[in-house]
Design a protein around this motif. Structure first.
Motif, mmCIF file in Angstrom:
data_model
loop_
_atom_site.group_PDB
_atom_site.id
_atom_site.type_symbol
_atom_site.label_atom_id
_atom_site.label_comp_id
_atom_site.label_asym_id
_atom_site.label_seq_id
_atom_site.Cartn_x
_atom_site.Cartn_y
_atom_site.Cartn_z
ATOM 1 N N ALA A 267 0.810 -1.217 0.000
ATOM 2 C CA ALA A 267 0.000 0.000 0.000
ATOM 3 C C ALA A 267 0.843 1.267 0.000
ATOM 4 N N ALA A 268 1.964 1.274 0.706
ATOM 5 C CA ALA A 268 2.770 2.481 0.887
ATOM 6 C C ALA A 268 3.948 2.520 -0.086
ATOM 7 N N LEU A 269 4.687 3.630 -0.042
ATOM 8 C CA LEU A 269 5.889 3.753 -0.856
ATOM 9 C C LEU A 269 6.940 2.746 -0.406
ATOM 10 N N TYR A 270 7.829 2.394 -1.342
ATOM 11 C CA TYR A 270 8.813 1.331 -1.105
ATOM 12 C C TYR A 270 10.222 1.894 -1.116
ATOM 13 N N ASP A 271 11.092 1.349 -0.266
ATOM 14 C CA ASP A 271 12.505 1.692 -0.232
ATOM 15 C C ASP A 271 13.320 0.395 -0.236
ATOM 16 N N ALA A 272 14.342 0.332 -1.079
ATOM 17 C CA ALA A 272 15.119 -0.903 -1.222
ATOM 18 C C ALA A 272 15.842 -1.291 0.064
ATOM 19 N N ASN A 273 16.183 -0.320 0.903
ATOM 20 C CA ASN A 273 16.890 -0.619 2.150
ATOM 21 C C ASN A 273 15.960 -0.937 3.310
ATOM 22 N N PHE A 274 14.812 -0.261 3.369
ATOM 23 C CA PHE A 274 13.944 -0.361 4.538
ATOM 24 C C PHE A 274 12.581 -0.976 4.253
ATOM 25 N N GLY A 275 12.310 -1.334 2.990
ATOM 26 C CA GLY A 275 11.022 -1.927 2.660
ATOM 27 C C GLY A 275 9.914 -0.888 2.617
ATOM 28 N N SER A 276 8.737 -1.255 3.120
ATOM 29 C CA SER A 276 7.608 -0.324 3.132
ATOM 30 C C SER A 276 7.931 0.876 4.016
ATOM 31 N N MET A 277 7.587 2.089 3.523
ATOM 32 C CA MET A 277 7.944 3.313 4.236
ATOM 33 C C MET A 277 6.782 3.886 5.039
ATOM 34 N N THR A 278 5.769 3.085 5.340
ATOM 35 C CA THR A 278 4.688 3.557 6.189
ATOM 36 C C THR A 278 5.205 3.831 7.601
ATOM 37 N N THR A 279 4.532 4.713 8.320
ATOM 38 C CA THR A 279 4.991 5.080 9.651
ATOM 39 C C THR A 279 4.870 3.922 10.649
ATOM 40 N N GLN A 280 3.938 2.984 10.382
ATOM 41 C CA GLN A 280 3.810 1.797 11.211
ATOM 42 C C GLN A 280 4.488 0.614 10.504
ATOM 43 N N TYR A 281 4.059 -0.604 10.795
ATOM 44 C CA TYR A 281 4.613 -1.782 10.136
ATOM 45 C C TYR A 281 3.709 -2.193 8.983
ATOM 46 N N SER A 282 4.322 -2.717 7.908
ATOM 47 C CA SER A 282 3.512 -3.172 6.781
ATOM 48 C C SER A 282 3.117 -4.628 6.956
ATOM 49 N N ASN A 283 2.108 -5.054 6.198
ATOM 50 C CA ASN A 283 1.525 -6.393 6.332
ATOM 51 C C ASN A 283 1.134 -6.653 7.789
ATOM 52 N N ALA A 284 0.572 -5.627 8.426
ATOM 53 C CA ALA A 284 0.261 -5.745 9.853
ATOM 54 C C ALA A 284 -0.920 -4.855 10.215
ATOM 55 N N LYS A 285 -1.544 -5.219 11.337
ATOM 56 C CA LYS A 285 -2.599 -4.415 11.930
ATOM 57 C C LYS A 285 -2.361 -4.390 13.428
ATOM 58 N N GLY A 286 -2.721 -3.277 14.062
ATOM 59 C CA GLY A 286 -2.436 -3.216 15.480
ATOM 60 C C GLY A 286 -2.972 -1.978 16.161
ATOM 61 N N VAL A 287 -2.575 -1.845 17.423
ATOM 62 C CA VAL A 287 -2.969 -0.725 18.279
ATOM 63 C C VAL A 287 -1.716 -0.203 18.974
ATOM 64 N N GLN A 288 -1.570 1.114 18.986
ATOM 65 C CA GLN A 288 -0.401 1.723 19.620
ATOM 66 C C GLN A 288 -0.825 2.772 20.638
ATOM 67 N N PHE A 289 -0.201 2.728 21.810
ATOM 68 C CA PHE A 289 -0.430 3.721 22.865
ATOM 69 C C PHE A 289 0.868 4.468 23.119
ATOM 70 N N LEU A 290 0.787 5.798 23.252
ATOM 71 C CA LEU A 290 1.980 6.616 23.484
ATOM 72 C C LEU A 290 1.683 7.670 24.548
ATOM 73 N N TRP A 291 2.589 7.767 25.524
ATOM 74 C CA TRP A 291 2.533 8.805 26.543
ATOM 75 C C TRP A 291 3.789 9.657 26.427
ATOM 76 N N ARG A 292 3.585 10.970 26.294
ATOM 77 C CA ARG A 292 4.696 11.914 26.264
ATOM 78 C C ARG A 292 4.638 12.786 27.508
ATOM 79 N N HIS A 293 5.782 12.914 28.184
ATOM 80 C CA HIS A 293 5.841 13.731 29.398
ATOM 81 C C HIS A 293 6.996 14.725 29.284
ATOM 82 N N LYS A 294 6.677 15.999 29.498
ATOM 83 C CA LYS A 294 7.679 17.069 29.452
ATOM 84 C C LYS A 294 8.222 17.293 30.859
ATOM 85 N N ILE A 295 9.465 16.873 31.088
ATOM 86 C CA ILE A 295 10.073 17.010 32.410
ATOM 87 C C ILE A 295 10.473 18.458 32.660
ATOM 88 N N ASN A 296 11.155 19.057 31.682
ATOM 89 C CA ASN A 296 11.481 20.483 31.740
ATOM 90 C C ASN A 296 11.587 21.003 30.309
#
Length: 335
Positions: A267-296
């Motif tokens: 589905a996504a653009l292709y790169d010979a070194n890294f494969g699919s260039m989607t921000t997630q993983y290709s040939n996959a489905k999933g759920v991602q949780f992210l917490w960002r905390h600013k210490i200073n």
């Protein structure tokens, strides 16, 4: 390894010395000629293979240095460059091309801003679309970033970006090219819509691809933001994907996000070194949780958990071939 570290430190020292000289001249000349910025990220990663629980888990710590320099040439013209270096015990979680030094001047070029339009030319890291589902190049090092000509600006209330890129593969791999246009338009104070059309001549893989994306973003209030992006290519099979993203800014120091995603193999653009260039993983489905905390002002902490599994057994672009969970936790110092 010692040579790599020494080279990285030398590059960093040279840029810092140049930057310090420019800053010293600020008092007499006004605006500094060179601006130095950067980031150091140290991340612990743990992979757990659910498909084969008897297989040993993969884990490791990697630290990455980013050092950026931006030099003013004229009032509207700047030159930019970036030095990156990554250290880890093995290459299992490497973000650079296997077999090459982990230290490199990987991004460089010129940038011109004039009457609200920005023109850039050089080796650049960038993503496409609202979520990067079609292309998200966050890789580092030699041969990682494409040579790109890009024009971005606003026409009335529409944000437009036109680009042409050519990969910088190592010797023995035929370079790929991709080009396209993306736009986004606010239909109200809370809703924004956008789209992308990009064509790739993937000579390294032996095929051409045209990719379309459509996205919409809804700002519920100052704390809640929701984004949906749909991806479709003209490949004969395994050619669709999407990302649903929910973001919540709890307070000035804490932000949470939840992504639900599914990206097929071609589905996504292709790169010979890294494969699919989607921000997630290709040939996959999933759920991602992210917490960002600013210490200073300079220090950040992140915690990411990603559960995903393969879609089918037909992956041809180095996509996911099993069922995994990934945990990433790290500190990021920005200067």
């Amino acid at each position: 390894m010692k040579k790599h570290i020494l080279y990285s430190l030398c590059c960093s020292l040279c840029l810092v010395v140049i930057g310090s000289t420019a800053f010293a001249a600020e008092e007499s000349a006004g605006e500094p000629e060179i601006k130095i910025s950067g980031k150091v990220s140290s991340i612990y990663i743990h992979h757990y293979n659910i498909t084969n629980p008897d297989r040993p888990d993969k884990d490791g710590l990697k630290t990455t240095w980013y050092l950026n320099a931006d030099a003013k040439i004229t009032n509207n013209l700047n030159a930019f460059a970036r030095v990156t270096y990554q250290y880890q015990r093995s290459q299992r979680f490497a973000d650079y091309v296997s077999g090459y030094n982990s230290v490199a001047v990987d991004s460089w070029g010129i940038r011109n801003k004039n009457k609200g339009i920005e023109y850039s030319l050089g080796a650049q890291a960038f993503s496409l679309g609202a979520t990067g589902v079609a292309y998200d190049n966050a890789w580092i090092g030699k041969h990682a970033l494409p040579y790109t000509a890009m024009v971005a600006g606003k026409v009335n209330t529409t944000d437009l970006r036109v680009f042409y890129a050519r990969t910088n593969y190592q010797s023995g791999i035929q370079d790929d090219t991709f080009y396209g246009i993306e736009a986004s338009y606010p239909i109200s104070n809370k809703v924004n819509i956008g789209g992308l059309i990009v064509h790739e001549n993937a000579q390294s893989a032996g095929y051409d691809t045209t990719i379309y994306t459509f996205n919409t973003t809804y700002l519920a209030d100052k704390k809640w933001k929701m984004t949906a992006e749909y991806l479709k290519s003209n490949r004969p099979h395994d050619n669709m994907g999407y990302i649903l993203s929910f973001e919540y800014k709890a307070d000035p120091k804490n932000a949470l996000s939840l992504d639900v995603w599914r990206v097929e193999d071609q589905a996504a653009l292709y790169d010979a070194n890294f494969g699919s260039m989607t921000t997630q993983y290709s040939n996959a489905k999933g759920v991602q949780f992210l917490w960002r905390h600013k210490i200073n002002q300079n220090l950040r902490f992140t915690l990411l958990s990603n559960w995903y599994k393969k879609i089918n057994d037909d992956s041809t672009t180095d996509g996911i071939t099993d069922h995994r969970t990934t945990l990433k936790t790290g500190f990021h110092y920005i200067f």
